[in-house]
Motif scaffolding. Structure first.
Motif, short mmCIF file in Angstrom:
data_model
loop_
_atom_site.label_atom_id
_atom_site.label_comp_id
_atom_site.label_asym_id
_atom_site.label_seq_id
_atom_site.Cartn_x
_atom_site.Cartn_y
_atom_site.Cartn_z
N ARG A 39 0.52 14.30 -1.56
CA ARG A 39 0.89 13.12 -2.35
C ARG A 39 1.28 11.96 -1.45
N GLU A 40 2.03 12.26 -0.40
CA GLU A 40 2.47 11.21 0.52
C GLU A 40 1.28 10.61 1.26
N ARG A 89 -1.83 10.52 0.15
CA ARG A 89 -2.58 9.73 -0.83
C ARG A 89 -1.91 8.37 -1.04
N ARG A 90 -0.60 8.38 -1.17
CA ARG A 90 0.11 7.12 -1.38
C ARG A 90 -0.01 6.22 -0.16
N SER A 91 0.05 6.79 1.03
CA SER A 91 -0.10 5.99 2.25
C SER A 91 -1.48 5.33 2.30
N ASP A 114 -1.48 2.43 -0.22
CA ASP A 114 -0.72 1.29 0.32
C ASP A 114 -1.52 0.58 1.41
N THR A 138 -6.84 2.35 -5.96
CA THR A 138 -5.92 1.33 -5.46
C THR A 138 -5.58 0.32 -6.55
N GLN A 153 -3.42 1.99 -9.24
CA GLN A 153 -2.05 2.18 -8.77
C GLN A 153 -1.33 0.84 -8.65
N ASP A 198 2.12 0.01 -10.53
CA ASP A 198 3.33 -0.41 -9.80
C ASP A 198 3.83 -1.75 -10.30
#
Length: 204
Positions: A13-14, A16-18, A21, A65, A68, A72
């Motif tokens: 998950r981290e 994927r989020r990186s 971003d 992207t 998300q 956000d």
């Protein structure tokens, strides 16, 4: 309750989020043409193989992207609106309008605009994605405006003013891409706040 993720799931998950971003950073800085899976992997500090595990193609990466980003942005606006001081007839109109305008004028919103440009091109790349995402966000902003201002949505003129607020905010955000229009945004927001405050009908 959801089960606690394993360390491997958390790392996934981290990562994927990186990547998301990093993709937003590159979209903002270089536009859609400069955004590739390999460039995003390098920006995120992960291997190309790891990036492709999450996003096999550039289109998959861009779609995730944008999705998300709007999620956000929606959450940030919800949080900011929830922190506004309540008052008779809803939160202060000036505070609400300012939050909406700034949500469309944030630096990272430029990333979405780059995808807008591609969607508007002759090939219509990602058109369905960006139209759907922007429509969902506009609907969310409309609902937040109505709730926060205690607006009477049975009144046609009130509904029109709320929709115009969103159009105004989006237009000011587009202008901010080319020039620093901070001063203009402030004065325009103040002018529109007075119009909105005087024109909407509130519940009760």
């Amino acid at each position: 309750m959801s089960p606690t993720p394993t360390p491997q799931q958390q790392r996934s998950r981290e990562t994927r989020r990186s990547l998301l971003d990093a993709a937003l950073t590159i979209l903002t800085r270089e536009g859609l043409r400069g955004t590739s899976v390999s460039a995003v992997a390098a920006e995120a500090g992960v291997s190309r193989g790891a990036a492709q595990h999450h996003f096999p193609t550039r289109d998959a990466l861009i779609e995730a992207t944008v999705t998300q980003f709007y999620a956000d942005l929606t959450q940030q606006l919800r949080t900011a609106v929830a922190q506004l001081p309540p008052g008779p007839g809803g939160a202060p109109v000036s505070d609400v309008v300012t939050l909406v305008v700034e949500s469309f004028s944030s630096g990272s919103f430029r990333a979405a605009l780059h995808v807008w440009s591609a969607a508007a091109g002759p090939e219509g790349e990602l058109r369905d994605l960006i139209v759907a995402a922007d429509t969902r966000f506009a609907r969310e902003v409309y609902q937040l405006l109505a709730i926060t201002l205690d607006a009477d949505l049975t009144d046609r003129h009130t509904r029109r003013l709320l929709r115009t607020t969103i159009d105004l905010a989006r237009g000011l955000g587009l202008g901010a891409v080319l020039v620093d229009n901070t001063e203009h945004r402030v004065t325009t927001t103040a002018t529109w706040t007075a119009i909105l405050d005087a024109g909407i009908t509130r519940n009760g």
